[in-house]
Design a protein around this motif. Structure first.
Motif, PDB file in Angstrom:
ATOM      1  N   ILE A  81       0.868  -1.173   0.000  1.00 41.98           N
ATOM      2  CA  ILE A  81       0.000   0.000   0.000  1.00 41.98           C
ATOM      3  C   ILE A  81       0.905   1.223   0.000  1.00 41.98           C
ATOM      4  O   ILE A  81       1.860   1.291   0.768  1.00 41.98           O
ATOM      5  N   THR A  82       0.600   2.166  -0.869  1.00 43.35           N
ATOM      6  CA  THR A  82       1.376   3.406  -0.894  1.00 43.35           C
ATOM      7  C   THR A  82       0.424   4.601  -0.816  1.00 43.35           C
ATOM      8  O   THR A  82      -0.707   4.535  -1.287  1.00 43.35           O
ATOM      9  N   VAL A  83       0.932   5.658  -0.218  1.00 42.18           N
ATOM     10  CA  VAL A  83       0.209   6.919  -0.153  1.00 42.18           C
ATOM     11  C   VAL A  83       1.142   7.968  -0.724  1.00 42.18           C
ATOM     12  O   VAL A  83       2.282   8.101  -0.283  1.00 42.18           O
ATOM     13  N   ASP A  84       0.670   8.708  -1.724  1.00 43.15           N
ATOM     14  CA  ASP A  84       1.544   9.719  -2.329  1.00 43.15           C
ATOM     15  C   ASP A  84       1.451  11.039  -1.563  1.00 43.15           C
ATOM     16  O   ASP A  84       0.733  11.153  -0.564  1.00 43.15           O
ATOM     17  N   ALA A  85       2.187  12.029  -2.016  1.00 43.50           N
ATOM     18  CA  ALA A  85       2.258  13.331  -1.341  1.00 43.50           C
ATOM     19  C   ALA A  85       0.911  14.053  -1.325  1.00 43.50           C
ATOM     20  O   ALA A  85       0.691  14.940  -0.504  1.00 43.50           O
ATOM     21  N   TYR A  86       0.004  13.679  -2.223  1.00 39.90           N
ATOM     22  CA  TYR A  86      -1.310  14.311  -2.295  1.00 39.90           C
ATOM     23  C   TYR A  86      -2.372  13.558  -1.497  1.00 39.90           C
ATOM     24  O   TYR A  86      -3.529  13.967  -1.466  1.00 39.90           O
ATOM     25  N   GLY A  87      -1.996  12.428  -0.889  1.00 38.72           N
ATOM     26  CA  GLY A  87      -2.927  11.652  -0.093  1.00 38.72           C
ATOM     27  C   GLY A  87      -3.641  10.552  -0.847  1.00 38.72           C
ATOM     28  O   GLY A  87      -4.528   9.902  -0.291  1.00 38.72           O
ATOM     29  N   ALA A  88      -3.275  10.310  -2.108  1.00 39.94           N
ATOM     30  CA  ALA A  88      -3.903   9.232  -2.887  1.00 39.94           C
ATOM     31  C   ALA A  88      -3.354   7.884  -2.407  1.00 39.94           C
ATOM     32  O   ALA A  88      -2.144   7.701  -2.281  1.00 39.94           O
ATOM     33  N   ILE A  89      -4.248   6.951  -2.144  1.00 39.33           N
ATOM     34  CA  ILE A  89      -3.883   5.626  -1.644  1.00 39.33           C
ATOM     35  C   ILE A  89      -3.923   4.634  -2.799  1.00 39.33           C
ATOM     36  O   ILE A  89      -4.887   4.581  -3.549  1.00 39.33           O
ATOM     37  N   THR A  90      -2.864   3.838  -2.915  1.00 40.57           N
ATOM     38  CA  THR A  90      -2.772   2.835  -3.974  1.00 40.57           C
ATOM     39  C   THR A  90      -2.527   1.474  -3.340  1.00 40.57           C
ATOM     40  O   THR A  90      -1.656   1.322  -2.485  1.00 40.57           O
ATOM     41  N   PHE A  91      -3.310   0.485  -3.771  1.00 36.19           N
ATOM     42  CA  PHE A  91      -3.135  -0.902  -3.327  1.00 36.19           C
ATOM     43  C   PHE A  91      -3.242  -1.800  -4.544  1.00 36.19           C
ATOM     44  O   PHE A  91      -4.234  -1.761  -5.265  1.00 36.19           O
ATOM     45  N   GLY A  92      -2.201  -2.583  -4.794  1.00 37.67           N
ATOM     46  CA  GLY A  92      -2.211  -3.488  -5.943  1.00 37.67           C
ATOM     47  C   GLY A  92      -2.314  -2.755  -7.260  1.00 37.67           C
ATOM     48  O   GLY A  92      -3.072  -3.155  -8.133  1.00 37.67           O
ATOM     49  N   ASP A  93      -1.588  -1.671  -7.415  1.00 34.52           N
ATOM     50  CA  ASP A  93      -1.589  -0.857  -8.635  1.00 34.52           C
ATOM     51  C   ASP A  93      -2.966  -0.278  -8.972  1.00 34.52           C
ATOM     52  O   ASP A  93      -3.275  -0.010 -10.114  1.00 34.52           O
ATOM     53  N   GLU A  94      -3.803  -0.111  -7.957  1.00 31.48           N
ATOM     54  CA  GLU A  94      -5.143   0.440  -8.162  1.00 31.48           C
ATOM     55  C   GLU A  94      -5.419   1.480  -7.078  1.00 31.48           C
ATOM     56  O   GLU A  94      -5.137   1.247  -5.899  1.00 31.48           O
ATOM     57  N   ARG A  95      -5.921   2.623  -7.470  1.00 28.74           N
ATOM     58  CA  ARG A  95      -6.256   3.652  -6.492  1.00 28.74           C
ATOM     59  C   ARG A  95      -7.464   3.200  -5.682  1.00 28.74           C
ATOM     60  O   ARG A  95      -8.445   2.697  -6.224  1.00 28.74           O
ATOM     61  N   VAL A  96      -7.371   3.410  -4.370  1.00 33.87           N
ATOM     62  CA  VAL A  96      -8.394   2.935  -3.444  1.00 33.87           C
ATOM     63  C   VAL A  96      -8.841   4.101  -2.571  1.00 33.87           C
ATOM     64  O   VAL A  96      -8.025   4.896  -2.112  1.00 33.87           O
ATOM     65  N   GLU A  97     -10.141   4.195  -2.350  1.00 30.33           N
ATOM     66  CA  GLU A  97     -10.663   5.193  -1.418  1.00 30.33           C
ATOM     67  C   GLU A  97     -10.397   4.716   0.008  1.00 30.33           C
ATOM     68  O   GLU A  97     -10.392   3.514   0.281  1.00 30.33           O
TER      69      GLU A  97
END
Length: 116
Positions: free
Chosen positions: A36-52
């Motif tokens: 799981i990654t969170v970018d500098a803008y707060g977008a969360i990514t899990f499994g190469d897919e953006r997740v709310e």
């Protein structure tokens, strides 16, 4: 040597039991690599897919990751503390108690010319 059909059935049963035991759950082999990654803008990514945020724990559970698994989340260096708390709370609501926030590790080295 005489082969017994009974031992063949026992071997087949053992293979089926051991071979299908871990089908329903997914263990992250190297927990140091965040999924799981969170970018500098707060977008969360899990499994190469953006997740709310509200569906993060559900997506992790659907991926088959057990609740006792350590979950590393890669965050930027200056990560917003309020968003960290919200992510942690969401994971706790989903039953994930081993959530760890990590930043990008940096290392550098150089080789000096030694005496030969």
């Amino acid at each position: 040597m005489k082969k017994h059909p009974f031992t063949a059935w026992i071997g087949l049963a053992a293979f089926l039991i051991l071979g299908t035991a871990c089908v329903s759950s997914r263990v992250v082999e190297n927990t140091r690599v965040p999924e799981i990654t969170v970018d500098a803008y707060g977008a969360i990514t899990f499994g190469d897919e953006r997740v709310e945020l509200k569906s993060l724990a559900r997506k992790v559970r659907k991926a088959g990751i057990p609740q006792e698994q350590e979950i590393n989340i890669l965050v930027p260096e200056n990560f917003d503390r309020s968003l960290r708390g919200k992510i942690y709370a969401e994971m706790l609501r989903g039953g994930y108690t081993r959530t760890i926030f990590v930043t990008q590790r940096k290392a550098s080295s150089f080789v000096t010319q030694g005496n030969r």
